[in-house]
Scaffold this motif. Structure first.
Motif, PDB file in Angstrom:
ATOM      1  N   ASP A  28     -12.019 -64.137 -31.144  1.00  0.00           N
ATOM      2  CA  ASP A  28     -11.741 -64.443 -29.737  1.00  0.00           C
ATOM      3  C   ASP A  28     -11.598 -63.141 -28.947  1.00  0.00           C
ATOM      4  OD1 ASP A  28     -11.808 -67.117 -30.001  1.00  0.00           O
ATOM      5  OD2 ASP A  28      -9.650 -67.441 -30.096  1.00  0.00           O
ATOM      6  N   SER A  29     -11.964 -63.194 -27.669  1.00  0.00           N
ATOM      7  CA  SER A  29     -11.757 -61.974 -26.879  1.00  0.00           C
ATOM      8  C   SER A  29     -10.370 -62.019 -26.254  1.00  0.00           C
ATOM      9  CB  SER A  29     -12.855 -61.809 -25.829  1.00  0.00           C
ATOM     10  OG  SER A  29     -13.489 -63.021 -25.559  1.00  0.00           O
ATOM     11  N   LEU A  30      -9.447 -61.247 -26.852  1.00  0.00           N
ATOM     12  CA  LEU A  30      -8.053 -61.236 -26.404  1.00  0.00           C
ATOM     13  C   LEU A  30      -7.744 -59.922 -25.710  1.00  0.00           C
ATOM     14  CD1 LEU A  30      -6.467 -62.539 -29.734  1.00  0.00           C
ATOM     15  CD2 LEU A  30      -6.829 -63.860 -27.648  1.00  0.00           C
ATOM     16  N   LYS A  31      -6.799 -59.983 -24.788  1.00  0.00           N
ATOM     17  CA  LYS A  31      -6.373 -58.735 -24.125  1.00  0.00           C
ATOM     18  C   LYS A  31      -5.501 -57.923 -25.080  1.00  0.00           C
ATOM     19  CE  LYS A  31      -6.966 -59.632 -19.282  1.00  0.00           C
ATOM     20  NZ  LYS A  31      -6.638 -60.953 -18.717  1.00  0.00           N
ATOM     21  N   SER A  32      -4.665 -58.607 -25.871  1.00  0.00           N
ATOM     22  CA  SER A  32      -3.788 -57.901 -26.822  1.00  0.00           C
ATOM     23  C   SER A  32      -4.577 -57.519 -28.068  1.00  0.00           C
ATOM     24  CB  SER A  32      -2.645 -58.811 -27.257  1.00  0.00           C
ATOM     25  OG  SER A  32      -2.058 -59.424 -26.173  1.00  0.00           O
ATOM     26  N   SER A  33      -4.000 -56.642 -28.866  1.00  0.00           N
ATOM     27  CA  SER A  33      -4.645 -56.243 -30.113  1.00  0.00           C
ATOM     28  C   SER A  33      -4.669 -57.443 -31.070  1.00  0.00           C
ATOM     29  CB  SER A  33      -3.857 -55.078 -30.717  1.00  0.00           C
ATOM     30  OG  SER A  33      -3.783 -55.216 -32.105  1.00  0.00           O
ATOM     31  N   PRO A  34      -5.853 -57.816 -31.581  1.00  0.00           N
ATOM     32  CA  PRO A  34      -5.911 -58.963 -32.495  1.00  0.00           C
ATOM     33  C   PRO A  34      -5.041 -58.756 -33.734  1.00  0.00           C
ATOM     34  CG  PRO A  34      -8.123 -58.047 -32.094  1.00  0.00           C
ATOM     35  CD  PRO A  34      -7.163 -57.219 -31.321  1.00  0.00           C
ATOM     36  N   LYS A  35      -4.912 -57.495 -34.144  1.00  0.00           N
ATOM     37  CA  LYS A  35      -4.068 -57.184 -35.304  1.00  0.00           C
ATOM     38  C   LYS A  35      -2.625 -57.592 -35.043  1.00  0.00           C
ATOM     39  CE  LYS A  35      -5.680 -53.329 -38.050  1.00  0.00           C
ATOM     40  NZ  LYS A  35      -5.625 -51.893 -38.240  1.00  0.00           N
ATOM     41  N   GLN A  36      -2.136 -57.238 -33.830  1.00  0.00           N
ATOM     42  CA  GLN A  36      -0.749 -57.570 -33.465  1.00  0.00           C
ATOM     43  C   GLN A  36      -0.570 -59.083 -33.336  1.00  0.00           C
ATOM     44  OE1 GLN A  36      -0.111 -55.004 -29.969  1.00  0.00           O
ATOM     45  NE2 GLN A  36       1.926 -54.689 -30.814  1.00  0.00           N
ATOM     46  N   VAL A  37      -1.576 -59.734 -32.731  1.00  0.00           N
ATOM     47  CA  VAL A  37      -1.504 -61.184 -32.550  1.00  0.00           C
ATOM     48  C   VAL A  37      -1.440 -61.857 -33.917  1.00  0.00           C
ATOM     49  CG1 VAL A  37      -2.775 -63.227 -31.733  1.00  0.00           C
ATOM     50  CG2 VAL A  37      -2.664 -61.182 -30.299  1.00  0.00           C
ATOM     51  N   TYR A  38      -2.333 -61.425 -34.807  1.00  0.00           N
ATOM     52  CA  TYR A  38      -2.382 -62.040 -36.139  1.00  0.00           C
ATOM     53  C   TYR A  38      -1.043 -61.851 -36.862  1.00  0.00           C
ATOM     54  CZ  TYR A  38      -3.703 -63.083 -40.917  1.00  0.00           C
ATOM     55  OH  TYR A  38      -3.750 -63.621 -42.175  1.00  0.00           O
ATOM     56  N   ALA A  39      -0.511 -60.623 -36.806  1.00  0.00           N
ATOM     57  CA  ALA A  39       0.749 -60.330 -37.504  1.00  0.00           C
ATOM     58  C   ALA A  39       1.869 -61.228 -36.971  1.00  0.00           C
ATOM     59  CB  ALA A  39       1.101 -58.856 -37.345  1.00  0.00           C
ATOM     60  N   LEU A  40       1.932 -61.368 -35.649  1.00  0.00           N
ATOM     61  CA  LEU A  40       2.993 -62.170 -35.038  1.00  0.00           C
ATOM     62  C   LEU A  40       2.843 -63.656 -35.395  1.00  0.00           C
ATOM     63  CD1 LEU A  40       5.380 -62.642 -33.115  1.00  0.00           C
ATOM     64  CD2 LEU A  40       3.780 -62.601 -31.201  1.00  0.00           C
ATOM     65  N   VAL A  41       1.624 -64.170 -35.250  1.00  0.00           N
ATOM     66  CA  VAL A  41       1.406 -65.599 -35.515  1.00  0.00           C
ATOM     67  C   VAL A  41       1.649 -65.892 -36.999  1.00  0.00           C
ATOM     68  CG1 VAL A  41      -0.321 -67.451 -35.525  1.00  0.00           C
ATOM     69  CG2 VAL A  41      -0.216 -65.871 -33.601  1.00  0.00           C
ATOM     70  N   TYR A  42       1.108 -65.033 -37.833  1.00  0.00           N
ATOM     71  CA  TYR A  42       1.235 -65.248 -39.277  1.00  0.00           C
ATOM     72  C   TYR A  42       2.704 -65.296 -39.701  1.00  0.00           C
ATOM     73  CZ  TYR A  42       0.372 -64.897 -44.247  1.00  0.00           C
ATOM     74  OH  TYR A  42       0.335 -65.165 -45.582  1.00  0.00           O
ATOM     75  N   SER A  43       3.461 -64.312 -39.220  1.00  0.00           N
ATOM     76  CA  SER A  43       4.858 -64.230 -39.629  1.00  0.00           C
ATOM     77  C   SER A  43       5.692 -65.365 -39.009  1.00  0.00           C
ATOM     78  CB  SER A  43       5.420 -62.861 -39.245  1.00  0.00           C
ATOM     79  OG  SER A  43       6.676 -62.679 -39.826  1.00  0.00           O
ATOM     80  N   THR A  44       5.364 -65.756 -37.788  1.00  0.00           N
ATOM     81  CA  THR A  44       6.087 -66.880 -37.163  1.00  0.00           C
ATOM     82  C   THR A  44       5.840 -68.161 -37.951  1.00  0.00           C
ATOM     83  OG1 THR A  44       5.815 -65.805 -35.017  1.00  0.00           O
ATOM     84  CG2 THR A  44       6.486 -68.109 -34.976  1.00  0.00           C
ATOM     85  N   LEU A  45       4.573 -68.359 -38.364  1.00  0.00           N
ATOM     86  CA  LEU A  45       4.251 -69.556 -39.151  1.00  0.00           C
ATOM     87  C   LEU A  45       4.992 -69.525 -40.494  1.00  0.00           C
ATOM     88  CD1 LEU A  45       0.404 -69.805 -38.496  1.00  0.00           C
ATOM     89  CD2 LEU A  45       2.127 -71.443 -37.770  1.00  0.00           C
TER      90      LEU A  45
END
Ligand SMILES: C[S@@+](CC[C@H](N)C(=O)[O-])C[C@H]1O[C@@H](n2cnc3c(N)ncnc32)[C@H](O)[C@@H]1O
Length: 482
Positions: A28-45
């Motif tokens: 997806d084309s995200l404004k935030s760093s995909p790495k940061q998004v993935y880390a946050l979503v993964y850990s929240t889940l």
């Protein structure tokens, strides 16, 4: 708050999105760093059940300031995650009304978090029992993109790859530094998932393409065995892995792959991927439309079609976390209804592919593990009167990756087979890959053929076991160099 807004959709239940969490975030084309998004979503889940307890006990959702700002449950979960469950212990945002409203409840939230740790008798978050969802493929597969480079001098040109130590089996890829040449798909290699493949020049220039092994099956089956096509259709193309793979098999100058994609955003991704993979070569024509709305007679020279429609994606790991978000997941009835709907759509799209006037081969595939979307769709197609009239049959095993051991499920063919032998024969025309166990995603492919080109092959299946025995004997006798 950008990071949280960008991450929010990945925490919401979805029945339409495909692919692993990681691949969706990174494509997806995200404004935030995909790495940061993935880390946050993964850990929240990962900590979600605990986070939800903290939210409930703190009663933060009933607070007027939170209600007024209409902060979603998902956003709240990420904020609680960052405040209590992350090492940094703070909200990753500048001044923002949501941050201010949330931090009004900091003392209460931290107190509930402390009580939670006491309840579970842990000192640190890392000691909390979590169901680890391993989102990672056991093998990172990549293929040398023969549209852009010559596979023969690839290793001479790219020292990063040449330095890797060859191993004989995917089981031997125990660490970085090893490479396995696939036995089934030409120009396909497996390496350790932790290798920094995406940092290589070959990857950046499109000379190698990351593609799961089983996902390479359809384009290969379409051209097996040296059965090349001048005009091919990829009916459901984005993001384009099978499209560019199919294009790599085109032999004659002027040959073409027509790629169709219904979704506008995904059609853009498809364009980007095809441009990287083909450079200045005019091999792929992309159309953003519903494939079932195309007129077959407009494509009189198309002989081969790849149909890889949307499916449940149950063969893709890393989905369990996502699926667990769906309140209905686990309710067999609802799941079955959804699977049947998908199967109806899959049947329709393959049937349309079969109606192209000169089509002689159609390869159907899914990344689903469910028979409803796989063998049962094949059975429905084979039973269909119009399809029978058009002369379509299931290809014999000898034409469909014959050396690949895992085939279709025999028991699914009893309704159209008179004998057990016939069930075995039909199931042999399909291939399956089990998630992880077979080195990547769960996958299914079946190949339909028609016309006199294949008349001789129709009888080959019964002889398959004899041929296999002969081949095995030959292999044992082989004493040459490897
Ligand atoms: C499983 S994905 C395809 C993956 C692709 N073959 C690859 O290997 O990269 C299915 C795609 O088909 C598209 N699609 C679904 N129905 C379609 C239709 N009727 N016509 C064209 N595209 C369709 C979806 O939007 C989705 O992008």
């Amino acid at each position: 708050m950008r990071l949280y807004f960008d991450s929010e959709p990945y925490l919401k239940p979805s029945t339409t999105q495909k692919g692993s969490l990681q691949s969706r975030i990174f494509s997806d084309s995200l404004k935030s760093s995909p790495k940061q998004v993935y880390a946050l979503v993964y850990s929240t889940l990962k900590y979600r059940p605990y986070i939800q307890q903290v939210i409930k006990k703190s009663k933060i959702e009933t607070s007027p300031s939170i209600k007024k700002l209409r902060i979603s449950r998902e956003l709240l979960e990420m904020l609680v995650h960052d405040l209590c469950f992350s090492a940094r212990g703070r909200i990753n945002s500048g001044n923002h009304p949501i941050k201010t409203a949330f931090l009004e409840h900091k003392t209460r939230l931290v107190a509930e978090f402390t009580k939670l740790k006491l309840k579970y008798k842990v000192k640190d978050v890392s000691e909390l029992a979590v169901e680890e969802e391993n989102d990672e493929t056991p093998v990172r597969w990549f293929r040398i993109n023969t549209i852009k480079c010559n596979s023969e001098d690839f290793f001479d040109k790219h020292t990063w790859f040449a330095k890797l130590q060859p191993v004989n089996s995917i089981k031997d890829i125990t660490d970085c530094g090893m490479i396995y040449k696939d036995d089934y798909i030409p120009n396909l290699y497996g390496i350790h998932p932790k290798e920094k493949l995406t940092s290589t020049d070959a990857y950046k220039s499109g000379e190698v393409i990351i593609q799961d092994r089983a996902s390479c099956f359809p384009a290969h089956i379409l051209n097996e065995i040296n059965d090349y096509h001048d005009q091919v259709i990829d009916a459901c193309a984005a993001p384009g892995n099978k499209t560019t793979h199919a294009a790599s098999y085109l032999v004659k100058p002027g040959s073409i792959v027509y790629a169709f994609e219904r979704d506008a955003k995904r059609a853009q991704i498809l364009k980007k991927m095809c441009a990287i993979a083909t450079g200045d070569k005019d091999l792929i024509h992309i159309t953003h439309c519903d494939f079932t709305s195309t007129t077959p007679s407009d494509f009189p020279e198309v002989t081969g079609l790849v149909v890889d429609p949307s499916c449940s994606g149950s063969g893709i790991f890393g989905r369990a976390l996502q699926d667990s978000l769906n309140d209905n997941a686990g309710e067999d009835e609802v799941d079955l209804e959804r699977l049947n709907k998908l199967a109806g759509f899959q049947f329709k799209i393959v049937k349309h592919a079969m109606s192209f006037p000169k089509a002689r081969k159609v390869v159907y595939s899914t990344c689903s593990i469910h028979a409803t979307e796989n063998e049962q769709v094949v059975v429905d197609l084979l039973r269909d009167g119009e399809i029978k009239k058009m002369g379509w049959k299931l290809a014999p095993r000898s034409m469909v990756l014959s050396n690949w051991e895992r085939r279709g499920w025999e028991q699914e063919f009893t309704s159209i087979a008179a004998t057990n032998e016939e069930c075995v024969k039909l199931a042999g025309g399909c291939v399956r890959a089990n998630p992880k166990e077979d080195g990547g995603i769960g996958f299914f492919a079946a190949c339909f053929i028609r016309g006199k080109n294949y008349d001789e092959t129709q009888n080959q299946d019964m002889e398959y076991e004899d041929v296999k025995e002969e081949l095995e004997e030959e292999e044992e006798e082989w004493t040459g160099f490897d």
